[in-house]
Motif scaffolding. Structure first.
Motif, PDB file in Angstrom:
ATOM      1  N   GLY A  80       0.805  -1.216   0.000  1.00  0.00           N
ATOM      2  CA  GLY A  80       0.000   0.000   0.000  1.00  0.00           C
ATOM      3  C   GLY A  80       0.841   1.269   0.000  1.00  0.00           C
ATOM      4  O   GLY A  80       0.330   2.356  -0.226  1.00  0.00           O
ATOM      5  N   TRP A  81       2.151   1.115   0.274  1.00  0.00           N
ATOM      6  CA  TRP A  81       3.035   2.286   0.285  1.00  0.00           C
ATOM      7  C   TRP A  81       3.770   2.409  -1.047  1.00  0.00           C
ATOM      8  O   TRP A  81       3.813   1.471  -1.849  1.00  0.00           O
ATOM      9  N   GLU A  82       4.391   3.565  -1.212  1.00  0.00           N
ATOM     10  CA  GLU A  82       4.990   3.926  -2.498  1.00  0.00           C
ATOM     11  C   GLU A  82       6.050   2.935  -2.987  1.00  0.00           C
ATOM     12  O   GLU A  82       6.114   2.610  -4.176  1.00  0.00           O
ATOM     13  N   HIS A  83       6.887   2.436  -2.076  1.00  0.00           N
ATOM     14  CA  HIS A  83       8.030   1.633  -2.518  1.00  0.00           C
ATOM     15  C   HIS A  83       7.832   0.137  -2.276  1.00  0.00           C
ATOM     16  O   HIS A  83       8.797  -0.595  -2.064  1.00  0.00           O
ATOM     17  N   HIS A  84       6.586  -0.322  -2.312  1.00  0.00           N
ATOM     18  CA  HIS A  84       6.318  -1.742  -2.087  1.00  0.00           C
ATOM     19  C   HIS A  84       6.624  -2.566  -3.333  1.00  0.00           C
ATOM     20  O   HIS A  84       6.329  -2.155  -4.449  1.00  0.00           O
ATOM     21  N   ASP A  85       7.226  -3.751  -3.105  1.00  0.00           N
ATOM     22  CA  ASP A  85       7.493  -4.690  -4.192  1.00  0.00           C
ATOM     23  C   ASP A  85       6.939  -6.050  -3.753  1.00  0.00           C
ATOM     24  O   ASP A  85       7.507  -6.698  -2.871  1.00  0.00           O
ATOM     25  N   PRO A  86       5.836  -6.493  -4.348  1.00  0.00           N
ATOM     26  CA  PRO A  86       5.208  -7.750  -3.894  1.00  0.00           C
ATOM     27  C   PRO A  86       6.116  -8.964  -4.069  1.00  0.00           C
ATOM     28  O   PRO A  86       5.923  -9.979  -3.386  1.00  0.00           O
ATOM     29  N   ASP A  87       7.120  -8.871  -4.929  1.00  0.00           N
ATOM     30  CA  ASP A  87       8.026 -10.007  -5.145  1.00  0.00           C
ATOM     31  C   ASP A  87       8.888 -10.325  -3.932  1.00  0.00           C
ATOM     32  O   ASP A  87       9.473 -11.410  -3.866  1.00  0.00           O
ATOM     33  N   VAL A  88       9.016  -9.411  -2.985  1.00  0.00           N
ATOM     34  CA  VAL A  88       9.852  -9.690  -1.811  1.00  0.00           C
ATOM     35  C   VAL A  88       9.020 -10.093  -0.590  1.00  0.00           C
ATOM     36  O   VAL A  88       9.530 -10.123   0.532  1.00  0.00           O
ATOM     37  N   VAL A  89       7.753 -10.414  -0.820  1.00  0.00           N
ATOM     38  CA  VAL A  89       6.916 -10.912   0.271  1.00  0.00           C
ATOM     39  C   VAL A  89       7.065 -12.432   0.340  1.00  0.00           C
ATOM     40  O   VAL A  89       7.012 -13.124  -0.669  1.00  0.00           O
ATOM     41  N   ASP A  90       7.313 -12.946   1.555  1.00  0.00           N
ATOM     42  CA  ASP A  90       7.415 -14.383   1.795  1.00  0.00           C
ATOM     43  C   ASP A  90       5.999 -14.952   1.866  1.00  0.00           C
ATOM     44  O   ASP A  90       5.234 -14.612   2.770  1.00  0.00           O
ATOM     45  N   GLU A  91       5.668 -15.839   0.939  1.00  0.00           N
ATOM     46  CA  GLU A  91       4.300 -16.381   0.873  1.00  0.00           C
ATOM     47  C   GLU A  91       3.888 -17.082   2.159  1.00  0.00           C
ATOM     48  O   GLU A  91       2.735 -17.039   2.563  1.00  0.00           O
ATOM     49  N   ARG A  92       4.854 -17.736   2.783  1.00  0.00           N
ATOM     50  CA  ARG A  92       4.522 -18.513   3.990  1.00  0.00           C
ATOM     51  C   ARG A  92       4.122 -17.634   5.154  1.00  0.00           C
ATOM     52  O   ARG A  92       3.250 -17.988   5.944  1.00  0.00           O
ATOM     53  N   THR A  93       4.792 -16.517   5.286  1.00  0.00           N
ATOM     54  CA  THR A  93       4.534 -15.664   6.448  1.00  0.00           C
ATOM     55  C   THR A  93       3.670 -14.463   6.087  1.00  0.00           C
ATOM     56  O   THR A  93       3.123 -13.803   6.968  1.00  0.00           O
ATOM     57  N   GLY A  94       3.585 -14.156   4.811  1.00  0.00           N
ATOM     58  CA  GLY A  94       2.853 -12.961   4.393  1.00  0.00           C
ATOM     59  C   GLY A  94       3.610 -11.679   4.705  1.00  0.00           C
ATOM     60  O   GLY A  94       3.090 -10.579   4.533  1.00  0.00           O
ATOM     61  N   ARG A  95       4.857 -11.821   5.160  1.00  0.00           N
ATOM     62  CA  ARG A  95       5.649 -10.629   5.494  1.00  0.00           C
ATOM     63  C   ARG A  95       6.781 -10.466   4.491  1.00  0.00           C
ATOM     64  O   ARG A  95       7.212 -11.432   3.854  1.00  0.00           O
ATOM     65  N   MET A  96       7.274  -9.262   4.404  1.00  0.00           N
ATOM     66  CA  MET A  96       8.427  -9.039   3.548  1.00  0.00           C
ATOM     67  C   MET A  96       9.625  -9.805   4.105  1.00  0.00           C
ATOM     68  O   MET A  96       9.788  -9.911   5.310  1.00  0.00           O
ATOM     69  N   ASP A  97      10.452 -10.320   3.214  1.00  0.00           N
ATOM     70  CA  ASP A  97      11.700 -10.951   3.634  1.00  0.00           C
ATOM     71  C   ASP A  97      12.740 -10.736   2.542  1.00  0.00           C
ATOM     72  O   ASP A  97      12.776 -11.461   1.546  1.00  0.00           O
ATOM     73  N   THR A  98      13.585  -9.754   2.744  1.00  0.00           N
ATOM     74  CA  THR A  98      14.603  -9.443   1.733  1.00  0.00           C
ATOM     75  C   THR A  98      15.933 -10.143   2.011  1.00  0.00           C
ATOM     76  O   THR A  98      16.858 -10.027   1.210  1.00  0.00           O
ATOM     77  N   LEU A  99      16.015 -10.901   3.111  1.00  0.00           N
ATOM     78  CA  LEU A  99      17.280 -11.579   3.430  1.00  0.00           C
ATOM     79  C   LEU A  99      17.730 -12.552   2.336  1.00  0.00           C
ATOM     80  O   LEU A  99      18.911 -12.534   1.953  1.00  0.00           O
ATOM     81  N   PRO A 100      16.825 -13.407   1.789  1.00  0.00           N
ATOM     82  CA  PRO A 100      17.290 -14.303   0.715  1.00  0.00           C
ATOM     83  C   PRO A 100      17.834 -13.537  -0.489  1.00  0.00           C
ATOM     84  O   PRO A 100      18.773 -13.999  -1.150  1.00  0.00           O
TER      85      PRO A 100
END
Ligand code: MG
Length: 216
Positions: A80-100
């Motif tokens: 919902g924010w300006e710099h969101h990228d849905p590709d970095v959301v972890d499907e399992r948790t529904g949260r962003m996870d950029t560590l991988p």
């Protein structure tokens, strides 16, 4: 930096323009020369785009780069924010996870010996940090509170003659958000502890000219 590494940086998701990445590299090389033996610190690594420029400079100087991020995305990266990228959301948790993404970038760039990922909240890491750093690059949460805490937590860890680099500094509100300018850049200059050495786009490079009032 080699063409291959530059290509990896430029192909990595993130918000660091090439010209500013090169300026950050210059700042990191100079900072390493100015402060013997000290490590470099990046606050807000996201997927590792700027980490490649900093990591290359650290490697060249025989230093370690600590890349600090909770990897859950800043406020401005959430859905919902300006710099969101849905590709970095972890499907399992529904949260962003950029560590991988960060790990992949560091691996591809051949920087695993140089870059140490620290996964956690910047203020928590800052509170327990004890090593004066050659360079601290502040590019964490861009909201008012995260920016204020990053300045309070990390500026004291910049060694004398070391560098405080700040991203997304916009003196003109028409160009972008205020917190990096108001909560990091201005307090650093007003403290009398830092002097500006260069500006490239929204990147500001400051050098510590006086010891911190509260040493680490
Ligand atoms: Mg940034």
């Amino acid at each position: 930096m080699t063409d291959r590494r530059r290509a990896i940086a430029l192909a990595t998701r993130g918000f660091m323009p090439a010209e500013e990445g090169e300026a950050l590299w210059d700042a990191a090389v100079s900072a390493s020369a100015a402060v013997p033996d000290a490590a470099l610190v990046e606050i807000g690594s996201y997927c590792g785009r700027s980490t490649v420029w900093l990591g290359d400079a650290a490697e060249r100087s025989g230093r370690t780069l600590f890349a600090i991020d909770h990897h859950r995305g800043s406020e401005e990266n959430q859905a919902g924010w300006e710099h969101h990228d849905p590709d970095v959301v972890d499907e399992r948790t529904g949260r962003m996870d950029t560590l991988p993404f960060l790990r992949r970038t560091v691996h591809e760039a051949g920087l695993e010996e140089t870059v140490v990922a620290v996964v956690g909240a910047s203020p928590t890491v800052a509170r327990h940090w004890r090593a004066p750093s050659a360079l601290v690059f502040v590019d964490g949460g861009h909201g008012e509170e995260p920016a204020r805490l990053d300045y309070a937590g990390w500026a004291p860890h910049v060694a004398l003659d070391g560098t405080l680099a700040i991203h997304d500094v916009f003196p003109d509100p028409a160009d972008g958000g205020r917190p990096p300018y108001e909560q990091v850049y201005l307090p650093a200059l007003e403290s009398g502890e830092f002097e500006e050495t260069s500006a490239t786009g929204s990147l500001r490079v400051l050098r510590r000219v006086r010891p911190p009032v509260t040493p680490t």
